[in-house]
Design an enzyme around this catalytic site. Structure first.
Site, PDB file in Angstrom:
ATOM      1  N   LYS A 283       8.546 -29.649 -12.430  1.00  0.00           N
ATOM      2  CA  LYS A 283       9.757 -28.826 -12.381  1.00  0.00           C
ATOM      3  C   LYS A 283      10.931 -29.749 -12.025  1.00  0.00           C
ATOM      4  O   LYS A 283      10.827 -30.545 -11.098  1.00  0.00           O
ATOM      5  CB  LYS A 283       9.580 -27.762 -11.289  1.00  0.00           C
ATOM      6  CG  LYS A 283      10.407 -26.530 -11.465  1.00  0.00           C
ATOM      7  CD  LYS A 283       9.844 -25.393 -10.582  1.00  0.00           C
ATOM      8  CE  LYS A 283      10.356 -24.061 -11.019  1.00  0.00           C
ATOM      9  NZ  LYS A 283       9.696 -22.923 -10.365  1.00  0.00           N
ATOM     10  N   GLU A 368       2.740  -8.342  -6.786  1.00  0.00           N
ATOM     11  CA  GLU A 368       3.318  -7.286  -5.938  1.00  0.00           C
ATOM     12  C   GLU A 368       2.340  -6.132  -5.723  1.00  0.00           C
ATOM     13  O   GLU A 368       2.295  -5.553  -4.635  1.00  0.00           O
ATOM     14  CB  GLU A 368       4.602  -6.756  -6.578  1.00  0.00           C
ATOM     15  CG  GLU A 368       5.806  -7.699  -6.453  1.00  0.00           C
ATOM     16  CD  GLU A 368       5.834  -8.808  -7.479  1.00  0.00           C
ATOM     17  OE1 GLU A 368       4.936  -8.869  -8.327  1.00  0.00           O
ATOM     18  OE2 GLU A 368       6.751  -9.648  -7.422  1.00  0.00           O
ATOM     19  N   ARG A 396       6.834  -2.259 -10.239  1.00  0.00           N
ATOM     20  CA  ARG A 396       5.462  -2.391 -10.769  1.00  0.00           C
ATOM     21  C   ARG A 396       4.397  -2.061  -9.734  1.00  0.00           C
ATOM     22  O   ARG A 396       3.232  -1.961 -10.054  1.00  0.00           O
ATOM     23  CB  ARG A 396       5.213  -3.767 -11.353  1.00  0.00           C
ATOM     24  CG  ARG A 396       5.286  -4.915 -10.423  1.00  0.00           C
ATOM     25  CD  ARG A 396       4.787  -6.201 -11.047  1.00  0.00           C
ATOM     26  NE  ARG A 396       5.291  -6.411 -12.401  1.00  0.00           N
ATOM     27  CZ  ARG A 396       5.018  -7.494 -13.146  1.00  0.00           C
ATOM     28  NH1 ARG A 396       4.242  -8.423 -12.674  1.00  0.00           N
ATOM     29  NH2 ARG A 396       5.508  -7.650 -14.349  1.00  0.00           N
TER      30      ARG A 396
HETATM   31  C1  TPP Z   1       7.122  -9.511 -11.033  1.00  0.00           C
HETATM   32  C2  TPP Z   1       8.011 -10.648 -10.630  1.00  0.00           C
HETATM   33  N1  TPP Z   1       8.008 -11.068  -9.351  1.00  0.00           N
HETATM   34  C3  TPP Z   1       8.804 -12.074  -8.948  1.00  0.00           C
HETATM   35  C4  TPP Z   1       9.653 -12.682  -9.842  1.00  0.00           C
HETATM   36  C5  TPP Z   1      10.623 -13.754  -9.373  1.00  0.00           C
HETATM   37  N2  TPP Z   1      10.320 -15.037 -10.035  1.00  0.00           N
HETATM   38  C6  TPP Z   1      11.029 -15.461 -11.046  1.00  0.00           C
HETATM   39  S1  TPP Z   1      10.498 -16.920 -11.622  1.00  0.00           S
HETATM   40  C7  TPP Z   1       9.301 -17.013 -10.393  1.00  0.00           C
HETATM   41  C8  TPP Z   1       8.399 -18.187 -10.300  1.00  0.00           C
HETATM   42  C9  TPP Z   1       7.702 -18.394 -11.616  1.00  0.00           C
HETATM   43  O1  TPP Z   1       6.801 -19.478 -11.498  1.00  0.00           O
HETATM   44  P1  TPP Z   1       6.106 -19.990 -12.825  1.00  0.00           P
HETATM   45  O2  TPP Z   1       5.578 -18.863 -13.589  1.00  0.00           O
HETATM   46  O3  TPP Z   1       5.164 -21.043 -12.404  1.00  0.00           O
HETATM   47  O4  TPP Z   1       7.311 -20.595 -13.679  1.00  0.00           O
HETATM   48  P2  TPP Z   1       8.145 -21.927 -13.375  1.00  0.00           P
HETATM   49  O5  TPP Z   1       9.447 -21.454 -12.768  1.00  0.00           O
HETATM   50  O6  TPP Z   1       7.349 -22.785 -12.436  1.00  0.00           O
HETATM   51  O7  TPP Z   1       8.337 -22.573 -14.710  1.00  0.00           O
HETATM   52  C10 TPP Z   1       9.337 -15.880  -9.630  1.00  0.00           C
HETATM   53  C11 TPP Z   1       8.434 -15.621  -8.475  1.00  0.00           C
HETATM   54  C12 TPP Z   1       9.646 -12.207 -11.176  1.00  0.00           C
HETATM   55  N3  TPP Z   1      10.491 -12.725 -12.096  1.00  0.00           N
HETATM   56  N4  TPP Z   1       8.824 -11.223 -11.538  1.00  0.00           N
HETATM   57 MG    MG Z   2       5.352 -23.013 -12.119  1.00  0.00          MG
END
Ligand code: TPP
Ligand code: MG
Ligand code: DXP
Length: 629
Positions: A283, A368, A396
């Site tokens: 990242k 969640e 959700r």
């Molecule tokens: C249901 C839900 N919970 C929390 C979030 C907040 N959120 C947005 S991106 C993220 C992290 C995503 O991590 P990953 O899937 O590994 O993607 P990366 O940013 O590392 O590429 C979170 C927790 C969300 N978008 N949807």
């Molecule tokens: Mg990630």
């Protein structure tokens, strides 16, 4: 030298580029990412991590005939640049400008607009089924992060992709080891072993060696991955977990090695069944300040100085910081209080609690539903859990709140940050459904503080409720200045009152300040008014109705959905009590709001003191005319 990016209007252009141009393209994309996010804010870390992966994807697959679905969608900036929108990044996340997430309105290359994580594999399974039923042979690709892969929906889809017959779906796991903070859970631990295994690098170079020499690269690539993986299978690849479910595992592949990614994606495309390509990425790759940022690797950045990575305008203390401090004070007094986050420890403000009491704060990953029902279990076990999530993400887990917490009369407190109109992150991020949904939950107590002092006060009241769910919800952004009450009627705070008051203005949460402003504007027009803050929205204190009965008009103001909102609750209660007082509701019509700043949206929706006061005066004039007729 002309920019390569400006010559790319779609995937076909990409396929014509040679290696040197592709390397330059990656550098130009990174430069544009840093420049546009530094100026506008947005998701820098996630997008810097998928530059080579996205270039490879669009060279191997033929979007939009082949469908590429981005999970959560926050990492689709590069996809947008490569599909003809690079010149729009100056207006990233601005009203009328480029959305920070995929958008049908922007491009046929964009499929999923919902920013709620862990949905991509279900979409992909559905798209693949549609292809199978219609005899279409285009490809379906889902790109899902290691964080999103901790979400339950992802595993429901994995369980289905090969349930009846195995459909052609390519799953690209973008594994950077992080959500905001390092991704948690058993799967994450397994994936982490790969990145940290000393034999990963030699295996990877062996894979790269075998893949980039000799004829028929795709077949060699596939065999190479399998042959080498078998050599390291215990240490390197969790392929057993996926292959037992009928999904071929390809990897691990260096997600920043475009050619290796192209080889793996080509092998996956030609495989003819469900394949998972496990890409290892970093990242923030290409911007050392982001990579080194321990908090979240600049997952979501405010406008910043690119030489330092520091935010340009330090936002004043927000609601989250008030919660962050108060929950620690509560935890000091209450050893039974524990905190639960769904992969958002810092964004929800549970980090200070976790620092002081590491054993009493749990990160469940982006899960969640599990967060809520495990909180129910903790409450059954004698604890008082505080589940801190963004309001929109509680949607959700509604059934878990209703049936796993409320039905069992369990004392779980929900702290909903980003309640109401949030703005920048588009339609699916606004916290405008939770209040309406939660009105349906029998026994649930729901509070909306108007300022920092009330947040502290209501949070303390909420954690004393041990026989029902309690909710405290507050907005995104700087915390409102304290607005002291001049009186309290029942649990209702009176904020402004005039002799002979004709209009009762009810402000919910941050709209309480707007309610006072409306009352003052009415007064300036010769109409005495009273402004109140109900504090507890559910159950609504009958004092609100007693006050309503003394007025000619009730005006309610809230920045959440009209249906099930406070206004409609008061409207029904007024009617049930047989009161003859009209109720004028100012809320958000049940609609999906395009991205823009919160205050811009509130103005567009007429949720401003000026517009509401004008409307009330207009109503009063109508009554007077009606009286005269
Ligand atoms: C249901 C839900 N919970 C929390 C979030 C907040 N959120 C947005 S991106 C993220 C992290 C995503 O991590 P990953 O899937 O590994 O993607 P990366 O940013 O590392 O590429 C979170 C927790 C969300 N978008 N949807
Ligand atoms: Mg990630
Ligand atoms: C994609 C996602 O869900 C989060 O990263 C979100 O963009 C954060 O929003 P805030 O800026 O309100 O924390």
């Amino acid at each position: 030298m002309a920019s390569v990016l400006s010559s790319v209007s779609g995937p076909a252009d990409l396929r014509r580029l040679d290696d040197e141009s592709l390397t330059r393209l990656a550098a130009e994309v990174r430069e544009l990412l840093i420049e546009s996010v530094a100026a506008n804010g947005g998701h820098l870390g996630p997008n810097l991590g998928v530059v080579e992966l996205t270039i490879a994807l669009h060279r191997v697959f033929d979007s939009p005939n082949d469908k590429i679905v981005w999970d959560t969608g926050h990492q689709a900036y590069v996809h947008k640049m490569l599909t003809g929108r690079a010149d729009q990044f100056g207006d990233l996340r601005k009203e009328g400008g480029l959305s920070g997430y995929p958008s049908h309105a922007e491009s046929p290359h964009d499929w999923v607009e919902n920013s709620h994580a862990s949905t991509s594999l279900s979409y992909a399974d559905g798209l693949a089924r549609a292809n199978a039923v219609q005899g279409k042979d285009d490809h379906v690709v889902a790109v899902i992060g290691d964080g999103a892969l901790t979400g339950g929906m992802a595993w429901e889809a994995i369980n289905n992709i090969c349930a009846d017959n195995c459909r052609r779906v390519v799953i690209v796991v973008n594994d950077n080891g992080r959500s905001y903070t390092p991704t948690v859970g058993g799967l994450a631990n397994r994936l982490t072993q790969i990145r940290t295994n000393p034999r990963y690098e030699p295996a990877l170079s062996a894979i790269r060696e075998r893949m980039t020499t000799g004829p028929k690269v795709a077949e060699v690539a596939y065999e190479a991955l399998h042959a080498i993986k078998k050599g390291f299978k215990d240490a390197l690849a969790p392929q057993g977990m996926f292959e037992d479910l009928g999904i071929k595992y390809l990897g691990p592949v260096d997600g920043h090695d475009r050619r290796a990614m192209e080889q793996a994606l080509t092998a996956a495309r030609n495989f003819g069944g469900p394949v998972l390509v496990h890409a290892i990425t970093t990242k923030g790759q290409g911007y050392d300040i982001a990579v080194a940022n321990e908090n979240d690797q600049m997952h979501q950045a405010h406008p910043f100085d690119r030489s330092t990575g520091e935010a340009i305008s330090i936002a004043p203390a927000g609601w989250t910081s008030v919660f962050r401090d108060e929950i620690v004070r509560i935890a000091d007094d209450r050893p039974d209080v524990v905190g639960i986050t769904a992969a958002m420890l810092y964004p929800t403000g549970l980090d200070a609690f976790a620092d002081k009491f590491p054993d009493r704060v749990l990160d469940v990953g982006i899960a969640e539903q599990h967060a809520v029902t495990s909180a129910a279990g903790m409450a059954m076990g004698g604890l008082h859990p505080v589940v801190a999530v963004y309001a929109t993400f509680l949607n959700r887990a509604f059934d878990q709140v209703l049936m796993d917490v409320a039905l069992h009369r369990l004392g779980v407190t929900f702290v909903l940050d980003r309640a109401g109109v949030t703005g920048d992150d588009g339609a699916s991020h606004n916290g405008m459904w939770d209040l309406s949904l939660l009105q349906l939950v029998p026994g649930l107590h729901l509070a909306a503080p108007r300022d920092g002092s009330r947040l502290r006060e209501l949070l303390r009241e909420a954690v004393t409720i041990d026989d029902a769910p309690s909710v405290v919800r507050f907005a995104k952004g700087p915390v409102a200045p304290d607005l002291e009450a001049i009186d309290r009627v029942g649990t209702v705070d009176v904020l402004h009152r005039s002799e002979g008051s004709e209009v009762l203005v009810v402000g919910v949460g941050t709209m309480a300040a707007t309610a006072v402003d409306v009352a003052q504007r009415l007064e300036a027009e010769g109409v005495p008014a009273t402004a109140v803050d109900p504090r507890w929205i559910k159950p609504l204190d009958p004092a609100v109705l007693d006050l309503a009965a003394e007025h000619r008009l009730v005006v309610t103001i809230e920045d959440n959905g009209r249906q099930g909102g406070v206004g409609s609750t008061i409207l029904h209660a007024v009617s049930d009590r047989g009161l003859d007082v009209p109720v004028r509701i100012h809320a958000v019509e049940q609609e999906f709001l395009d991205h823009a700043k919160r205050d811009v949206i509130l103005k567009r929706l007429g949720l401003t003191a000026e517009s509401i006061a004008e409307d009330a005066l207009g109503r009063l004039r109508e009554f007077s005319e009606g009286d005269r007729r």
